[in-house]
Design a protein around this motif. Structure first.
Motif, short mmCIF file in Angstrom:
data_model
loop_
_atom_site.label_atom_id
_atom_site.label_comp_id
_atom_site.label_asym_id
_atom_site.label_seq_id
_atom_site.Cartn_x
_atom_site.Cartn_y
_atom_site.Cartn_z
N ALA A 113 0.83 -1.19 0.00
CA ALA A 113 0.00 0.00 0.00
C ALA A 113 0.86 1.24 0.00
O ALA A 113 1.95 1.26 0.54
CB ALA A 113 -0.90 -0.02 1.23
N ILE A 159 1.07 4.11 1.64
CA ILE A 159 0.79 4.92 2.82
C ILE A 159 2.05 4.94 3.66
O ILE A 159 2.65 3.91 3.94
CB ILE A 159 -0.43 4.38 3.60
CG1 ILE A 159 -0.72 5.23 4.82
CG2 ILE A 159 -0.33 2.91 3.91
CD1 ILE A 159 -2.10 4.99 5.41
N LYS A 206 -11.04 8.18 3.65
CA LYS A 206 -11.02 7.81 5.06
C LYS A 206 -9.59 7.55 5.53
O LYS A 206 -8.82 6.85 4.85
CB LYS A 206 -11.88 6.57 5.30
CG LYS A 206 -13.36 6.82 5.09
CD LYS A 206 -14.18 5.56 5.24
CE LYS A 206 -14.36 5.15 6.67
NZ LYS A 206 -15.31 4.01 6.80
N TYR A 220 -7.21 6.87 9.35
CA TYR A 220 -7.36 6.43 10.73
C TYR A 220 -6.01 6.50 11.45
O TYR A 220 -4.96 6.36 10.82
CB TYR A 220 -7.81 4.96 10.79
CG TYR A 220 -8.94 4.58 9.87
CD1 TYR A 220 -8.71 4.32 8.52
CD2 TYR A 220 -10.24 4.44 10.34
CE1 TYR A 220 -9.73 3.95 7.68
CE2 TYR A 220 -11.28 4.06 9.51
CZ TYR A 220 -11.01 3.81 8.17
OH TYR A 220 -12.04 3.44 7.34
N LEU A 275 -0.27 3.49 14.45
CA LEU A 275 -0.46 3.01 13.08
C LEU A 275 -1.45 3.90 12.36
O LEU A 275 -2.56 4.13 12.85
CB LEU A 275 -1.01 1.58 13.09
CG LEU A 275 -0.08 0.48 13.62
CD1 LEU A 275 -0.86 -0.80 13.82
CD2 LEU A 275 1.05 0.25 12.65
N ILE A 304 -8.90 -1.75 4.42
CA ILE A 304 -8.08 -0.72 5.05
C ILE A 304 -6.62 -1.06 4.85
O ILE A 304 -6.21 -2.21 5.05
CB ILE A 304 -8.42 -0.60 6.55
CG1 ILE A 304 -9.82 0.00 6.70
CG2 ILE A 304 -7.40 0.24 7.28
CD1 ILE A 304 -10.25 0.21 8.13
N TYR A 305 -5.85 -0.07 4.44
CA TYR A 305 -4.43 -0.24 4.20
C TYR A 305 -3.66 0.48 5.31
O TYR A 305 -3.98 1.61 5.66
CB TYR A 305 -4.04 0.33 2.84
CG TYR A 305 -4.74 -0.37 1.70
CD1 TYR A 305 -5.95 0.09 1.22
CD2 TYR A 305 -4.18 -1.50 1.11
CE1 TYR A 305 -6.61 -0.55 0.18
CE2 TYR A 305 -4.82 -2.15 0.07
CZ TYR A 305 -6.03 -1.68 -0.39
OH TYR A 305 -6.67 -2.32 -1.40
N PHE A 306 -2.62 -0.17 5.80
CA PHE A 306 -1.87 0.35 6.93
C PHE A 306 -0.49 0.84 6.53
O PHE A 306 0.14 0.28 5.61
CB PHE A 306 -1.70 -0.73 8.00
CG PHE A 306 -2.95 -0.99 8.79
CD1 PHE A 306 -3.91 -1.87 8.30
CD2 PHE A 306 -3.17 -0.37 10.00
CE1 PHE A 306 -5.08 -2.12 9.01
CE2 PHE A 306 -4.33 -0.60 10.72
CZ PHE A 306 -5.28 -1.47 10.23
N GLY A 307 -0.03 1.85 7.24
CA GLY A 307 1.36 2.25 7.15
C GLY A 307 2.22 1.33 8.00
O GLY A 307 1.71 0.40 8.65
N GLU A 308 3.52 1.58 8.00
CA GLU A 308 4.45 0.70 8.71
C GLU A 308 4.50 0.99 10.21
O GLU A 308 5.10 0.25 10.95
CB GLU A 308 5.84 0.83 8.11
CG GLU A 308 5.93 0.23 6.70
CD GLU A 308 7.34 0.27 6.17
OE1 GLU A 308 7.92 -0.81 5.97
OE2 GLU A 308 7.87 1.37 5.98
#
Lengths: 115, 115
Positions: free
Chosen positions: A2, A4, A31, A33, A90, A104-108
Motif C-alpha cells: 500500500a 501509505i 477515510k 485512521y 499506526l 483498510i491499508y496500513f502504514g508501517e
C-alpha cells in the motif's frame, strides 16, 4: 504494498516535548485512521477522518489531536508527551464508500518512546 | 455495537502443516465484511483475506482460506502448508457495510511456525 507512509518510524523524546507523527497516502482515499497499539497487543482506534476538515475521536480516548487539511495528509500531534504515550501508532486509510473499497491499508507504524 | 473475539492468544504449528485460527463476532447487521490481517514482527500490517457476508462461498487466497459460518457468527482462518514467514500476529476484524463504518479488531493471536 500500500502507498501509505509514516514518519518518523522510530522516535525517542523527552517528557513534555511536542511531537507530530506524519502520515501520507497517495491512493486518494477519503477515510484515514490512527490506531494505537502496544507491543503484541490489540489495536485501538484513537482518531479517524472521512475527508478534508473531518476529524472524529475513536474508541480509545487519547490526548493526541489530528488535522485533515489535505486529503492525502493526516498528522497526529501530542502537545506534551508523557511516558504513558509510549506506544506504536499506526496510520491507515480506505475508500469512503461501502463495497469493494472497504479494505483498510496500513502504514508501517511509528514507534514512539517517551523518556 | 459490534464485538470480535479471538479467544486463543497464541498458537504454534510445525512448518508445512495446517493450522486454524478461530474468530467469532457479534452483530445485529446482515450485511458486513470480515477480514483477517497479518502483522509480522516489526513489519507492516497487511490484509490476508476478506469475506463479504452476503457471499456463501468461503474466500480463498492461495494457502489461506476461511470457514465462514454466518449463522454461528464464526470466521476462522485456515493456513495450509505453513511457512516460516507466516509467523506473525493475526487479527480478525469486522466492518459494517456502511459508508461511515469503522473496522473493529479482535485482540489478535500470535502464531509461531516451527522449523
Amino acid at each position: 504494498e500500500a502507498d501509505i507512509y509514516q514518519t518518523p518510524r522510530y522516535l525517542v523524546i523527552g517528557t513534555g516535548k511536542k511531537i507530530t507523527l506524519e502520515c501520507s497516502q497517495t491512493m486518494g482515499h477519503d477515510k484515514m485512521y490512527w490506531y494505537q497499539q502496544d507491543p503484541g497487543m490489540e489495536l485501538h482506534l484513537i482518531h479517524y477522518s472521512y475527508g478534508v476538515n473531518s476529524t472524529e475521536k475513536g474508541d480509545l480516548s487519547s490526548e493526541s489531536t489530528v488535522s485533515r487539511i489535505r486529503t492525502e495528509h493526516f498528522p497526529l500531534t501530542l502537545e506534551s508527551a508523557r511516558p504513558s504515550h509510549t506506544s506504536q501508532y499506526l496510520c491507515a486509510s480506505s475508500e469512503l464508500g461501502a463495497g469493494a473499497g472497504n479494505t483498510i491499508y496500513f502504514g508501517e507504524g511509528s514507534w514512539l518512546t517517551v523518556v | 455495537a459490534q464485538t470480535v473475539t479471538q479467544s486463543q492468544p497464541e498458537m504454534s504449528v510445525q512448518e508445512a502443516e495446517t493450522v486454524t485460527l478461530s474468530c467469532t463476532y457479534d452483530t445485529s447487521e446482515n450485511n458486513y465484511y470480515l477480514f483477517w490481517y497479518k502483522q509480522p514482527p516489526s513489519r507492516q500490517m497487511i490484509l490476508v483475506i476478506r469475506q463479504e457476508a452476503y457471499k456463501q462461498q468461503n474466500a480463498t487466497e492461495n494457502r489461506f482460506s476461511v470457514n465462514f459460518q454466518k449463522a454461528a457468527k464464526s470466521f476462522s482462518l485456515k493456513i495450509s502448508d505453513s511457512q516460516l514467514g507466516d509467523t506473525a500476529m493475526y487479527f480478525c476484524a469486522f466492518m459494517r457495510e456502511r459508508a461511515n463504518s469503522k473496522l473493529t479488531f479482535g485482540k489478535g493471536i500470535t502464531l509461531s511456525v516451527r522449523p
